[in-house]
Design a protein around this motif. Structure first.
Motif, PDB file in Angstrom:
ATOM      1  N   LEU A 773       8.318  60.595  50.866  1.00  0.00           N
ATOM      2  CA  LEU A 773       9.386  60.074  50.014  1.00  0.00           C
ATOM      3  C   LEU A 773      10.189  61.232  49.464  1.00  0.00           C
ATOM      4  O   LEU A 773       9.655  62.106  48.774  1.00  0.00           O
ATOM      5  N   GLU A 774      11.466  61.256  49.784  1.00  0.00           N
ATOM      6  CA  GLU A 774      12.396  62.260  49.271  1.00  0.00           C
ATOM      7  C   GLU A 774      13.447  61.531  48.441  1.00  0.00           C
ATOM      8  O   GLU A 774      14.145  60.650  48.942  1.00  0.00           O
ATOM      9  N   LEU A 775      13.533  61.870  47.174  1.00  0.00           N
ATOM     10  CA  LEU A 775      14.519  61.252  46.287  1.00  0.00           C
ATOM     11  C   LEU A 775      15.731  62.165  46.173  1.00  0.00           C
ATOM     12  O   LEU A 775      15.607  63.321  45.779  1.00  0.00           O
ATOM     13  N   ARG A 776      16.881  61.616  46.504  1.00  0.00           N
ATOM     14  CA  ARG A 776      18.094  62.417  46.526  1.00  0.00           C
ATOM     15  C   ARG A 776      19.175  61.751  45.685  1.00  0.00           C
ATOM     16  O   ARG A 776      19.371  60.534  45.747  1.00  0.00           O
ATOM     17  N   GLY A 786      22.610  74.278  48.885  1.00  0.00           N
ATOM     18  CA  GLY A 786      21.190  74.293  48.580  1.00  0.00           C
ATOM     19  C   GLY A 786      20.876  74.325  47.106  1.00  0.00           C
ATOM     20  O   GLY A 786      20.055  73.546  46.608  1.00  0.00           O
ATOM     21  N   VAL A 787      21.512  75.229  46.362  1.00  0.00           N
ATOM     22  CA  VAL A 787      21.178  75.368  44.943  1.00  0.00           C
ATOM     23  C   VAL A 787      21.619  74.141  44.153  1.00  0.00           C
ATOM     24  O   VAL A 787      20.951  73.741  43.184  1.00  0.00           O
ATOM     25  N   VAL A 788      22.710  73.509  44.552  1.00  0.00           N
ATOM     26  CA  VAL A 788      23.158  72.295  43.884  1.00  0.00           C
ATOM     27  C   VAL A 788      22.193  71.144  44.179  1.00  0.00           C
ATOM     28  O   VAL A 788      21.802  70.392  43.278  1.00  0.00           O
ATOM     29  N   GLU A 789      21.789  71.014  45.427  1.00  0.00           N
ATOM     30  CA  GLU A 789      20.845  69.965  45.776  1.00  0.00           C
ATOM     31  C   GLU A 789      19.508  70.176  45.072  1.00  0.00           C
ATOM     32  O   GLU A 789      18.843  69.214  44.669  1.00  0.00           O
ATOM     33  N   TRP A 790      19.118  71.439  44.916  1.00  0.00           N
ATOM     34  CA  TRP A 790      17.865  71.732  44.216  1.00  0.00           C
ATOM     35  C   TRP A 790      17.907  71.222  42.777  1.00  0.00           C
ATOM     36  O   TRP A 790      16.895  70.756  42.241  1.00  0.00           O
ATOM     37  N   LEU A 791      19.079  71.272  42.157  1.00  0.00           N
ATOM     38  CA  LEU A 791      19.202  70.820  40.780  1.00  0.00           C
ATOM     39  C   LEU A 791      18.908  69.335  40.637  1.00  0.00           C
ATOM     40  O   LEU A 791      18.292  68.909  39.654  1.00  0.00           O
ATOM     41  N   PHE A 792      19.321  68.526  41.606  1.00  0.00           N
ATOM     42  CA  PHE A 792      19.305  67.080  41.416  1.00  0.00           C
ATOM     43  C   PHE A 792      18.280  66.330  42.269  1.00  0.00           C
ATOM     44  O   PHE A 792      17.919  65.205  41.927  1.00  0.00           O
ATOM     45  N   ASN A 793      17.831  66.900  43.367  1.00  0.00           N
ATOM     46  CA  ASN A 793      16.931  66.185  44.258  1.00  0.00           C
ATOM     47  C   ASN A 793      15.474  66.518  43.970  1.00  0.00           C
ATOM     48  O   ASN A 793      15.155  67.626  43.528  1.00  0.00           O
ATOM     49  N   ARG A 794      14.601  65.579  44.249  1.00  0.00           N
ATOM     50  CA  ARG A 794      13.170  65.789  44.115  1.00  0.00           C
ATOM     51  C   ARG A 794      12.493  65.180  45.345  1.00  0.00           C
ATOM     52  O   ARG A 794      12.947  64.171  45.873  1.00  0.00           O
ATOM     53  N   GLY A 795      11.381  65.760  45.762  1.00  0.00           N
ATOM     54  CA  GLY A 795      10.764  65.204  46.954  1.00  0.00           C
ATOM     55  C   GLY A 795       9.369  65.709  47.211  1.00  0.00           C
ATOM     56  O   GLY A 795       8.781  66.448  46.423  1.00  0.00           O
ATOM     57  N   ASP A 859       5.285  59.913  40.301  1.00  0.00           N
ATOM     58  CA  ASP A 859       3.916  60.286  40.641  1.00  0.00           C
ATOM     59  C   ASP A 859       2.981  59.087  40.538  1.00  0.00           C
ATOM     60  O   ASP A 859       2.135  58.852  41.411  1.00  0.00           O
ATOM     61  N   LEU A 860       3.125  58.324  39.463  1.00  0.00           N
ATOM     62  CA  LEU A 860       2.305  57.127  39.285  1.00  0.00           C
ATOM     63  C   LEU A 860       2.600  56.106  40.366  1.00  0.00           C
ATOM     64  O   LEU A 860       1.691  55.505  40.958  1.00  0.00           O
ATOM     65  N   TRP A 861       3.884  55.888  40.632  1.00  0.00           N
ATOM     66  CA  TRP A 861       4.310  54.928  41.660  1.00  0.00           C
ATOM     67  C   TRP A 861       3.692  55.284  43.003  1.00  0.00           C
ATOM     68  O   TRP A 861       3.178  54.409  43.720  1.00  0.00           O
ATOM     69  N   ALA A 862       3.750  56.561  43.387  1.00  0.00           N
ATOM     70  CA  ALA A 862       3.232  56.986  44.693  1.00  0.00           C
ATOM     71  C   ALA A 862       1.725  56.793  44.781  1.00  0.00           C
ATOM     72  O   ALA A 862       1.185  56.545  45.875  1.00  0.00           O
ATOM     73  N   ARG A 863       1.026  56.902  43.659  1.00  0.00           N
ATOM     74  CA  ARG A 863      -0.422  56.686  43.651  1.00  0.00           C
ATOM     75  C   ARG A 863      -0.786  55.213  43.490  1.00  0.00           C
ATOM     76  O   ARG A 863      -1.968  54.861  43.486  1.00  0.00           O
ATOM     77  N   GLY A 864       0.214  54.357  43.355  1.00  0.00           N
ATOM     78  CA  GLY A 864      -0.048  52.935  43.187  1.00  0.00           C
ATOM     79  C   GLY A 864      -0.450  52.549  41.782  1.00  0.00           C
ATOM     80  O   GLY A 864      -1.020  51.474  41.569  1.00  0.00           O
ATOM     81  N   GLU A 865      -0.148  53.384  40.811  1.00  0.00           N
ATOM     82  CA  GLU A 865      -0.500  53.090  39.429  1.00  0.00           C
ATOM     83  C   GLU A 865       0.691  52.458  38.697  1.00  0.00           C
ATOM     84  O   GLU A 865       1.828  52.495  39.166  1.00  0.00           O
ATOM     85  N   THR A 866       0.413  51.884  37.546  1.00  0.00           N
ATOM     86  CA  THR A 866       1.449  51.248  36.742  1.00  0.00           C
ATOM     87  C   THR A 866       1.313  51.669  35.283  1.00  0.00           C
ATOM     88  O   THR A 866       0.298  52.248  34.882  1.00  0.00           O
TER      89      THR A 866
END
Length: 890
Positions: A773-776, A786-795, A859-866
């Motif tokens: 899962l890559e969140l952009r 690259g540096v701009v994308e680093w500011l806003f994207n997480r993955g 992180d919780l979502w990816a582990r199936g937690e709520t």
């Protein structure tokens, strides 16, 4: 028709076709003019970390203390827990809506601002010519104009709520500079953008509903796909590629009742009728026009997502199936992945429930829209899945200049003029032309250019000429050209916004159903439960009644008057609904709503094939003491139906011992579950992708390559039983391939692929490492810098699940294995104890990069937690970490 101010080669904004070739696949495209930001940012980082931190933190919201907010009538409390989720308490509905607008703007104003530019066809004002393709389509469809008409149709209470919400947004932006509202504005300012956001309006909120309807519009892609597939492989093969819904294997949502006159009655039976489909217009020019339209429509920003992965799960069980004896309701909409996510969690509470302030609701909202869309109040809970009714039709028109043909007569088109302002470029003038069916989409396409591309493309397209197509060619000789128009219910004004506010205030089954009567687009399946112990289901949406012989499965001949819509719609009271069904279970996962043998009105033929819904029903029926935890566990079910169907055939393939049989060894003990750490699931999914490519790519054009979703589950499952089926043969070779030849090649290629991607040691393979899962960020996160994308994207989240599984983290097999759509949130609501409900968001409530609540829930979502979901005032106060008091302007 589009007119730019220059026709030179260095003026790419002059024609929409250039934008189509570039492929605007996000809100901002390449943003080539932002390259200088990278240098400026590096200098800023070198110059001082403190300066950078200040710029990043400046837009973060104040969440404690006091703030004066113009327009408030009395004090409002905003309590936030450690996830930053706001619970708002006010004395009047006006103050509650105003405060929600203020809080939404605190957390996500840039997202809201970009969305309103997208829905108004004004992205080019912010992002230059990279936004032009989207703007051209949105202006042609006229989303903003429809929203303006709908505003005049709303009930006074809805209008007041929208206006109060806009007051709150404007109170936030009125005394703040752009850099104080979002880091994105700071960076855009470095590129020379001189910009001050306009005041928010009620129309800005309503227009968002048009975008929601567009992304969930139903079977438009299938309609185009059938036409292109018919041209490529012939009409008989189309039925194999677009199989009918398997009612014998996958039960529909509603399994009792039928029509009694114009009213659906859950206690009667009704016989269905069969409608015949007229042949669709053919000819190479029509095919070229449809291929171009498909590309252009793909350029509209997907605010909710796009593709077969869009869908949802929602179910509810009565007290006979729970450990507490009370209903439990669950929902997890499957939408596109984005950062920030689609949903903003919120609680909206009147301090004292009165007729003037009746709201006490909590759930998932859209930033930019007042109220709660999905959630619960003190009396009822509800969840949505996409019904996907057939509410769009393409019409192949005979056009000549500003005339179009209907019933042998030449009629004038209606026209309107639009001007699109383009940042750092010349304005683009647009003439939108419409027939009685709808706007002419071919004005966005160079049909001659598309035709030339088809002439040279080696994609298997062949000319299909039937009687209707012959008539089209005769018309061309008589001076008519080919056009394609779009009929869509969302282009007809309707007060859908009324339904959202009324739903938040509903207290029982009757008021719930009454609220949904105005929910016109997009058509939804809505599940229901209440604190009295009742459960229910209601189908919503305006579904056109078509004339006999025209069922909307393929483009229709626009010059034939009998293909036009009748002007009538399926009555709301005739839409399927059920209260307290005999089974005590209602499960919706985009499958067929009801068997046509008991329901003669056609909603659509393009349902999800039902693999998820059948699995959900099986899991629910297997346990009569379901708890909140067990319902949440069902949402995470990663069992693969296609895995079960295909694996036995793979195990029979004779592979060379050793290296190439390693993957087959993993499959021998596979339980068909796609957990993130499963090596067998990794191997299976690579085999699946290779199989689809080797079976279908030789005959289908690139635009129709299999994505691996539910439709392809059915297509492949059916041909697996026939080892010499024609699809197995590769038409590009001299030999005649059979099923086992393709399976063997796919398995060996998958082994090589996983060796290259992960490890030569099969025991080190994992599905999650492929299925990331890559969140952009859909704007600056796609800048290419690259540096701009680093500011806003997480993955980098390794996730379980997959396409058309209950845990529907879908990938596109034509592209790869990364997640493209996913559960955008998950919620489980027990009606006996609302404070025991659970919820989770794909991202977080904040739209500000580096804010603690930017991706804290992922992180919780990816582990199936709520997360705990407190509702009563005492529980909310116990969970509160911050308290902000909003006070009237002194």
């Amino acid at each position: 028709m589009v007119d730019g101010s220059s026709s030179t080669d260095d003026s790419p904004a002059a024609t929409p076709q250039d934008g189509t070739r570039r492929g605007f696949r996000s809100w901002s495209g390449a943003l080539r003019w932002m390259a200088g930001i990278a240098i400026l940012l590096v200098l800023a980082l070198v110059a001082g970390l403190v300066t950078t931190v200040v710029l990043v933190r400046r837009p973060w919201p104040q969440t404690s203390g006091e703030l004066e907010v113009p327009g408030l009538e009395s004090e409002v409390r905003v309590l936030r827990d450690d996830a930053g989720i706001p619970q708002i308490y006010a004395d009047t509905l006006h103050d509650l809506m105003l405060a929600q607008g203020f809080v939404h703007a605190q957390d996500r104003f840039f997202e809201m601002d970009v969305r309103r530019h997208a829905t108004a066809g004004r992205l080019s004002e912010l992002f230059g010519e990279d936004g032009l393709e989207s703007d051209l389509v949105v202006r042609t469809l006229g989303w903003r104009q429809v929203a303006e008409q709908e505003l005049t149709m709303l009930r006074p209470a809805t209008r007041s709520a929208l206006d109060a919400y806009a007051e709150g947004v404007n109170a936030y932006i009125s005394d703040r500079s752009p850099s104080e509202m979002a880091l994105e504005y700071t960076l855009l300012g470095l590129t020379g953008l001189d910009y001050t956001p306009e005041k928010w309006s009620a129309v800005d909120s309503i227009a968002w509903l048009k975008a929601m309807a567009w992304d969930l519009r139903g079977n438009l892609e299938e309609e185009i796909g059938r036409a292109l597939a018919s041209a490529a492989v012939g009409p008989e093969a189309v039925d194999e590629l677009y199989p009918a819904y398997p009612f014998d294997r996958h039960p529909p949502i509603v399994q009792q009742g039928g029509l009694l006159g114009d009213v659906f009655d859950q206690d009667v039976a009704s016989a269905g009728t069969e409608l015949l489909q007229r042949p669709a217009p053919g000819g190479r020019r029509t095919v070229a026009a449809l291929a171009g339209i498909r590309d252009v429509l793909a350029g509209v920003p997907a605010l909710l997502g796009k593709g077969d992965g869009l869908g949802s799960n929602a179910w509810v069980v009565d007290g006979e199936h729970t450990s507490t004896g009370s209903p439990i309701l669950a929902n997890d909409p499957h939408l596109g992945i984005s950062l920030p996510g689609v949903w903003a969690q919120v609680g909206l509470h009147c301090r004292r429930i009165t007729s003037d302030c009746p709201m006490d609701v909590s759930g998932f909202s859209f930033s930019g829209v007042p109220g709660v869309v999905i959630g619960h109040n003190r009396d009822i809970a509800w969840g949505f899945t996409n019904l996907g009714p057939d509410v769009t039709d393409l019409y192949v028109e005979r056009v000549a200049g500003d005339l179009w043909q209907s019933g042998g007569r030449a009629l004038p088109m209606t026209t309107r003029e639009e001007v699109i302002e383009v940042r750092d470029g010349e304005d683009v003038e647009v003439t939108v032309r419409s027939t009685d069916h709808g706007p002419l989409l071919t004005d966005l396409v160079d049909v001659d250019e598309e035709l030339d591309a088809l002439e040279v493309a080696d994609d298997g397209l062949v000319e299909q000429v039937d009687d209707v197509a012959g008539a089209a060619l005769d018309a061309e000789e008589a001076g008519w050209d080919v056009g394609v128009s779009l009929a869509w219910t969302a282009l007809e004004p309707h007060p859908t916004a009324d339904a959202l506010l009324a739903l938040d205030l509903a207290t029982d089954w009757d008021s719930f159903r009454a609220a949904l009567a105005d929910f016109a687009v997009p058509g939804q399946n809505v599940v229901y439960a209440d604190t009295r112990g009742h459960i229910g289901y209601q189908a919503t949406g305006r579904v056109p009644v078509r004339r006999a012989g025209h069922v909307g499965r393929a483009p229709a001949a626009g010059w034939v008057r009998s293909t036009a819509w009748t002007g009538r719609y399926v009555p709301y009271d005739a839409m399927p609904n059920v209260l307290d069904p005999d089974s005590g279970i209602i499960a919706t996962a985009n499958q067929a709503v009801i068997d046509p043998r008991r329901y003669p009105l056609r909603l659509t033929d393009d349902w999800d094939q039902g693999y998820r819904s059948t699995r959900i029903n099986e899991l629910l029926a297997a346990d009569d003491e379901l708890s909140v935890d067990e319902m949440a566990a069902i949402q995470l079910d990663d069992w693969s139906a296609i895995g079960q169907a295909l694996t036995p055939y793979l195990l029979k393939i004779d592979l060379p011992a050793g290296y190439y049989s390693d993957g087959q060894r993993l499959l021998r003990t596979w339980n068909y579950r796609q957990s993130a750490d499963s090596g067998a699931a990794a191997y299976f999914n690579v085999v699946w992708r290779e199989l689809l490519q080797r079976t279908f790519a030789d005959e289908l054009p690139a635009a129709l390559e299999p994505d691996g979703g539910d439709r392809w589950f059915t297509v492949v499952s059916r041909i697996l039983r026939r080892s010499s089926n024609h699809w197995w043969d590769d038409v590009e070779t001299d030999e005649v391939e059979r099923r086992d030849d393709i399976l063997r090649d796919a398995m060996m290629a998958a082994r090589d692929e996983l060796t290259a991607l992960q490890s030569p040691n099969a025991d080190e393979w994992s599905w999650g490492e492929l299925h990331e899962l890559e969140l952009r960020s859909a704007t600056l996160g796609e800048s290419g810098i690259g540096v701009v994308e680093w500011l806003f994207n997480r993955g980098g989240w390794d996730v379980a699940g997959g396409s058309s599984l209950v845990n529907a983290t879908a990938s596109d097999a034509s592209e790869g294995y990364e997640v493209v759509t996913a559960p955008s949130m998950r919620m489980v609501v027990p009606l006996d104890d609302l404070d025991a409900a659970r919820w989770i968001n794909l991202t977080g409530v904040s739209g500000h990069a580096f804010h603690p609540n930017y991706t804290d829930q992922t992180d919780l979502w990816a582990r199936g937690e709520t997360l705990a979901w407190p509702f009563t005032e005492e529980a909310v106060a116990d969970a509160a970490e911050d308290e902000l008091t909003l006070t009237p302007d002194s």
